[in-house]
Motif scaffolding. Structure first.
Motif, PDB file in Angstrom:
ATOM      1  N   GLU A   1      -7.889  -1.990   2.841  1.00 41.40           N
ATOM      2  CA  GLU A   1      -6.638  -2.563   2.304  1.00 41.40           C
ATOM      3  C   GLU A   1      -5.531  -2.649   3.352  1.00 41.40           C
ATOM      4  O   GLU A   1      -4.519  -3.307   3.140  1.00 41.40           O
ATOM      5  CB  GLU A   1      -6.133  -1.707   1.129  1.00 41.40           C
ATOM      6  N   SER A   2      -5.695  -1.949   4.474  1.00 42.74           N
ATOM      7  CA  SER A   2      -4.642  -1.947   5.491  1.00 42.74           C
ATOM      8  C   SER A   2      -4.713  -3.243   6.297  1.00 42.74           C
ATOM      9  O   SER A   2      -5.795  -3.651   6.726  1.00 42.74           O
ATOM     10  CB  SER A   2      -4.828  -0.738   6.407  1.00 42.74           C
ATOM     11  N   PRO A   3      -3.556  -3.904   6.557  1.00 45.19           N
ATOM     12  CA  PRO A   3      -3.607  -5.203   7.232  1.00 45.19           C
ATOM     13  C   PRO A   3      -4.006  -5.108   8.704  1.00 45.19           C
ATOM     14  O   PRO A   3      -4.452  -6.091   9.277  1.00 45.19           O
ATOM     15  CB  PRO A   3      -2.175  -5.740   7.094  1.00 45.19           C
ATOM     16  N   ALA A   4      -3.855  -3.920   9.301  1.00 44.30           N
ATOM     17  CA  ALA A   4      -4.220  -3.764  10.710  1.00 44.30           C
ATOM     18  C   ALA A   4      -4.581  -2.315  10.978  1.00 44.30           C
ATOM     19  O   ALA A   4      -4.072  -1.405  10.310  1.00 44.30           O
ATOM     20  CB  ALA A   4      -3.058  -4.192  11.612  1.00 44.30           C
ATOM     21  N   GLY A   5      -5.452  -2.101  11.947  1.00 40.56           N
ATOM     22  CA  GLY A   5      -5.839  -0.727  12.268  1.00 40.56           C
ATOM     23  C   GLY A   5      -6.407  -0.636  13.670  1.00 40.56           C
ATOM     24  O   GLY A   5      -6.847  -1.636  14.238  1.00 40.56           O
ATOM     25  N   TYR A   6      -6.345   0.566  14.223  1.00 37.05           N
ATOM     26  CA  TYR A   6      -6.880   0.816  15.566  1.00 37.05           C
ATOM     27  C   TYR A   6      -7.970   1.877  15.488  1.00 37.05           C
ATOM     28  O   TYR A   6      -7.752   2.934  14.905  1.00 37.05           O
ATOM     29  CB  TYR A   6      -5.811   1.390  16.506  1.00 37.05           C
TER      30      TYR A   6
ATOM     31  N   ASN B   1       0.801  -1.234   0.000  1.00 38.60           N
ATOM     32  CA  ASN B   1       0.000   0.000   0.000  1.00 38.60           C
ATOM     33  C   ASN B   1       0.829   1.277   0.000  1.00 38.60           C
ATOM     34  O   ASN B   1       0.282   2.364   0.195  1.00 38.60           O
ATOM     35  CB  ASN B   1      -0.914   0.025   1.241  1.00 38.60           C
ATOM     36  N   ARG B   2       2.159   1.140  -0.200  1.00 37.28           N
ATOM     37  CA  ARG B   2       3.025   2.310   0.009  1.00 37.28           C
ATOM     38  C   ARG B   2       2.653   3.487  -0.892  1.00 37.28           C
ATOM     39  O   ARG B   2       2.646   4.638  -0.440  1.00 37.28           O
ATOM     40  CB  ARG B   2       4.503   1.922  -0.166  1.00 37.28           C
ATOM     41  N   HIS B   3       2.332   3.230  -2.158  1.00 35.08           N
ATOM     42  CA  HIS B   3       2.035   4.352  -3.061  1.00 35.08           C
ATOM     43  C   HIS B   3       0.696   5.003  -2.700  1.00 35.08           C
ATOM     44  O   HIS B   3       0.548   6.217  -2.786  1.00 35.08           O
ATOM     45  CB  HIS B   3       2.020   3.878  -4.517  1.00 35.08           C
ATOM     46  N   LYS B   4      -0.252   4.179  -2.274  1.00 33.49           N
ATOM     47  CA  LYS B   4      -1.573   4.730  -1.895  1.00 33.49           C
ATOM     48  C   LYS B   4      -1.432   5.593  -0.650  1.00 33.49           C
ATOM     49  O   LYS B   4      -2.081   6.629  -0.516  1.00 33.49           O
ATOM     50  CB  LYS B   4      -2.569   3.594  -1.682  1.00 33.49           C
ATOM     51  N   MET B   5      -0.598   5.147   0.296  1.00 35.52           N
ATOM     52  CA  MET B   5      -0.337   5.960   1.491  1.00 35.52           C
ATOM     53  C   MET B   5       0.269   7.302   1.083  1.00 35.52           C
ATOM     54  O   MET B   5      -0.095   8.352   1.604  1.00 35.52           O
ATOM     55  CB  MET B   5       0.630   5.190   2.406  1.00 35.52           C
TER      56      MET B   5
END
Ligand SMILES: Cc1cc2nc3c(=O)[nH]c(=O)nc-3n(C[C@H](O)[C@H](O)[C@H](O)COP(=O)(O)O)c2cc1C
Length: 210
Positions: free
Chosen positions: A128-133, A90-94
């Protein structure tokens, strides 16, 4: 060499701090304004600071003209944010969220990301993020000139199913998350692939090796 930061201007302080505190995890924040419009932007002045109570910190500076960044304005207005973690894929989307879009422009749409509903707060997660809070604002440290450190309490942790080794025992497949961190300068990053293991020592083991 020694650098007295009271003698340096802010941009020069960042050169030294950004180049030595590395790698920094990236909190890819999704926030919402009072009208319910979403915003996504990455912040590497970010970390988890306490597991109990579960707290994270994020440092958000201002635009060059001392105007609030949208993320800061939204957190002040609605007191909630989602921290999404950034993997290599996801680096480019970030990076799209790091560009300077005005208020009300959704970086999620610009980057072609999918919002996924949160459970306890209004701002959505990034699917798309593998983890989130999911976080709610607990403390605000005002640094002046529209700059802030926000301390958030983590309410819910999301981890993609395939990233769990054993959900019952809460074992995460951390290498599989493939998260990236920010390094020095404007465009250098690190991958979390160069790992080594070093078991913790007891006091007796340290003394036995003396
Ligand atoms: C990897 C990365 C890390 C960043 N870290 C920070 C940070 O810690 N603090 C900050 O104020 N800006 C940081 N930025 C810049 C913001 O993402 C950028 O100013 C963004 O446009 C802010 O968006 P917003 O106005 O929608 O909140 C970072 C940018 C990138 C690409």
């Amino acid at each position: 060499m020694e650098f007295d930061l009271s003698e340096l201007k802010g941009t020069d302080c960042s050169k030294l701090l950004n180049s030595t505190t590395v790698p920094r995890p990236i909190g890819w924040l999704v926030t919402m304004d009072a009208e319910g419009r979403t915003n996504a932007a990455p912040f590497s002045y970010f970390n988890v600071m306490s597991p109990n109570p579960p707290m994270v910190c994020v440092g958000i500076s201002s635009r060059a003209d001392d105007i609030h960044k949208d993320s800061a304005a939204n957190i002040l207005a609605t007191k909630q944010f989602v921290v999404n973690f950034v993997n290599y894929e996801n680096r480019h989307k970030m990076n799209v969220g790091g560009a300077d879009f005005g208020p009300g422009i959704s970086e999620l749409e610009k980057a072609g990301l999918t919002p996924a509903p949160s459970t306890k707060i209004a701002p959505p997660r990034i699917a798309e993020s593998p983890a989130g809070y999911e976080c709610e604002l607990a403390h605000t440290v005002e640094l002046g000139n529209s700059r802030y450190i926000f301390v958030g309490r983590v309410l819910v942790v999301h981890i993609q199913d395939e990233m769990m080794l054993d959900a019952e025992r809460l074992y995460v497949d951390t290498p599989k998350l493939d998260l990236i961190g920010r390094m020095h300068g404007g465009g250098w990053y690190a991958r979390t692939t160069d790992l080594f293991e070093m078991p913790r020592l007891s006091k007796d083991e340290v003394e036995a090796a003396e």
